[in-house]
Motif scaffolding. Structure first.
Motif, short mmCIF file in Angstrom:
data_model
loop_
_atom_site.label_atom_id
_atom_site.label_comp_id
_atom_site.label_asym_id
_atom_site.label_seq_id
_atom_site.Cartn_x
_atom_site.Cartn_y
_atom_site.Cartn_z
N CYS A 149 12.38 5.59 0.36
CA CYS A 149 11.01 5.47 -0.13
C CYS A 149 11.03 5.39 -1.65
O CYS A 149 11.93 5.95 -2.29
CB CYS A 149 10.17 6.68 0.29
SG CYS A 149 10.30 7.16 2.02
N GLY A 155 9.94 1.49 -5.80
CA GLY A 155 9.50 0.82 -4.58
C GLY A 155 10.18 -0.53 -4.43
O GLY A 155 10.58 -0.93 -3.33
N LEU A 159 12.85 -1.66 -1.40
CA LEU A 159 12.82 -2.90 -0.63
C LEU A 159 14.19 -3.58 -0.65
O LEU A 159 14.72 -3.96 0.40
CB LEU A 159 11.76 -3.84 -1.18
CG LEU A 159 11.56 -5.15 -0.42
CD1 LEU A 159 10.98 -4.88 0.96
CD2 LEU A 159 10.65 -6.09 -1.21
N VAL A 174 7.40 1.39 0.58
CA VAL A 174 7.18 0.89 -0.78
C VAL A 174 5.78 1.29 -1.24
O VAL A 174 4.79 1.01 -0.55
CB VAL A 174 7.31 -0.65 -0.82
CG1 VAL A 174 7.05 -1.19 -2.22
CG2 VAL A 174 8.68 -1.08 -0.31
N ILE A 198 9.17 -1.75 7.53
CA ILE A 198 8.72 -1.48 6.17
C ILE A 198 7.26 -1.05 6.17
O ILE A 198 6.42 -1.65 6.85
CB ILE A 198 8.86 -2.75 5.28
CG1 ILE A 198 10.32 -3.23 5.24
CG2 ILE A 198 8.34 -2.48 3.87
CD1 ILE A 198 11.27 -2.32 4.51
N TRP A 200 4.25 -0.71 3.40
CA TRP A 200 3.93 -1.10 2.03
C TRP A 200 2.52 -0.63 1.69
O TRP A 200 1.55 -1.04 2.32
CB TRP A 200 4.02 -2.62 1.88
CG TRP A 200 4.09 -3.10 0.45
CD1 TRP A 200 3.22 -2.78 -0.56
CD2 TRP A 200 5.07 -3.95 -0.13
NE1 TRP A 200 3.60 -3.38 -1.74
CE2 TRP A 200 4.74 -4.12 -1.50
CE3 TRP A 200 6.19 -4.61 0.38
CZ2 TRP A 200 5.49 -4.91 -2.37
CZ3 TRP A 200 6.94 -5.40 -0.48
CH2 TRP A 200 6.60 -5.55 -1.84
N SER A 201 2.40 0.25 0.70
CA SER A 201 1.11 0.78 0.28
C SER A 201 0.85 0.36 -1.17
O SER A 201 1.75 0.45 -2.01
CB SER A 201 1.09 2.30 0.39
OG SER A 201 1.40 2.72 1.70
N HIS A 202 -0.38 -0.07 -1.46
CA HIS A 202 -0.67 -0.52 -2.82
C HIS A 202 -2.12 -0.24 -3.18
O HIS A 202 -3.04 -0.48 -2.39
CB HIS A 202 -0.40 -2.02 -2.95
CG HIS A 202 0.08 -2.43 -4.31
ND1 HIS A 202 1.38 -2.80 -4.58
CD2 HIS A 202 -0.57 -2.49 -5.50
CE1 HIS A 202 1.51 -3.09 -5.87
NE2 HIS A 202 0.34 -2.91 -6.45
N GLY A 214 1.75 -6.77 -4.90
CA GLY A 214 1.94 -6.08 -3.63
C GLY A 214 1.62 -6.98 -2.45
O GLY A 214 2.33 -6.99 -1.45
N GLY A 217 4.27 -9.15 -0.88
CA GLY A 217 5.34 -8.55 -0.09
C GLY A 217 5.34 -8.93 1.39
O GLY A 217 6.35 -9.42 1.90
N CYS A 228 6.44 -5.47 8.76
CA CYS A 228 5.85 -4.78 7.62
C CYS A 228 4.41 -4.38 7.93
O CYS A 228 3.62 -5.19 8.41
CB CYS A 228 5.88 -5.67 6.38
SG CYS A 228 5.06 -4.97 4.92
N PHE A 230 1.13 -3.22 5.98
CA PHE A 230 0.58 -3.20 4.62
C PHE A 230 -0.73 -2.42 4.61
O PHE A 230 -1.62 -2.65 5.42
CB PHE A 230 0.33 -4.63 4.13
CG PHE A 230 -0.11 -4.71 2.69
CD1 PHE A 230 0.82 -4.67 1.67
CD2 PHE A 230 -1.45 -4.82 2.37
CE1 PHE A 230 0.43 -4.74 0.33
CE2 PHE A 230 -1.87 -4.89 1.05
CZ PHE A 230 -0.92 -4.85 0.02
#
Length: 260
Positions: A149, A155, A159, A174, A198, A200-202, A214, A217, A228, A230
């Protein structure tokens, strides 16, 4: 008669030797069983153990992020080992060449979807992360129980580290990160690595690593063939919220082997 005289002592001796040998055999058998149980218990503990590597962002440090682990209170994390490595000090272009903790060079801020990439620096940093993972797996931890992580620059390194690792890991998460290499890296991604999920937080209000960086990604990962999830967080700037970390805890639990 002499034979008869010696018959009892010899018999007694035979009984004594037999008893002694039996005791030694039983003792040896017990030791073997105890050793087997110990090895089985150790192996079982290793299989149940999980490992989380947390990679910090630019100018930060590993120890400064250690309080994160205190938020993971679910029973599933009772046997979790954490690693909070610190980046080496390097000259960073976006900060006028100032030397600071940095996994690789960042050429500009804010980071956009099309920002220049320090691919050689990223690949060097990946080797450091892989060495940490290799050591844990060699100690007996199941690769499927290994999670990487990271936040921001960490991040991006998360990846890269997950995609370039030769085995399928439990997952990579991420936060406020970006894709740190071009599509040419796809050729180096192994089939096993493509099996690592994966998260993925943004933050949608991020002005340091723009939300568009982001958003780039998931399409990249879809092209590679990597799953992934997101998650966009309205109003969140370039930081990590408790809400994100709570979700990370539940996400990791669903990725652990044997989870329903």
């Amino acid at each position: 008669m002499k034979v008869a005289l010696f018959a009892k002592p010899i018999t007694a001796l035979a009984i004594t030797l037999s008893s002694t040998i039996g005791f030694v055999l039983l003792s040896h058998s017990h030791q073997q069983l105890s050793s087997l149980k110990s090895k089985t218990h150790t192996h079982s503990m290793a299989n149940n153990r999980s490992f989380i590597v947390w990679l910090h962002g630019l100018r930060d440090s590993g120890p400064a992020n250690e309080p994160i682990k205190s938020l993971f209170t679910s029973p599933e994390f009772k046997n979790t080992t954490w690693s909070f490595p610190s980046a080496p000090s390097n000259s960073v272009t976006c900060n006028n060449g100032a030397v600071m903790p940095s996994w690789f060079d960042v050429h500009e801020l804010p980071v956009t979807a099309n920002s220049p990439k320090d691919e050689s620096g990223v690949l060097k940093a990946v080797q450091t992360v892989h060495a940490i993972i290799d050591k844990e797996i060699a100690a007996g931890t199941d690769p499927n129980n290994v999670f990487v992580c990271g936040f921001s620059q960490g991040g991006a390194l998360t990846l890269a580290s997950v995609l370039l690792y030769p085995k399928t890991l439990g997952g990579g998460a991420v936060f406020g990160g970006f894709v740190p290499f071009s599509s040419s890296i796809v050729e180096k991604i192994s089939p096993n690595a493509k099996g690592t999920p994966i998260l993925w937080s943004h933050g949608m209000a991020d002005t340091t690593v723009l939300f568009e960086a982001g958003q780039a990604g998931p399409p990249f990962l879809a092209h590679v063939g990597v799953s992934c999830e997101f998650k966009a967080y309205p109003g969140l700037d370039h930081s990590i919220s408790n809400e994100e970390l709570r979700y990370l805890e539940s996400w990791i639990k669903t990725c652990m082997p044997g989870s329903s």
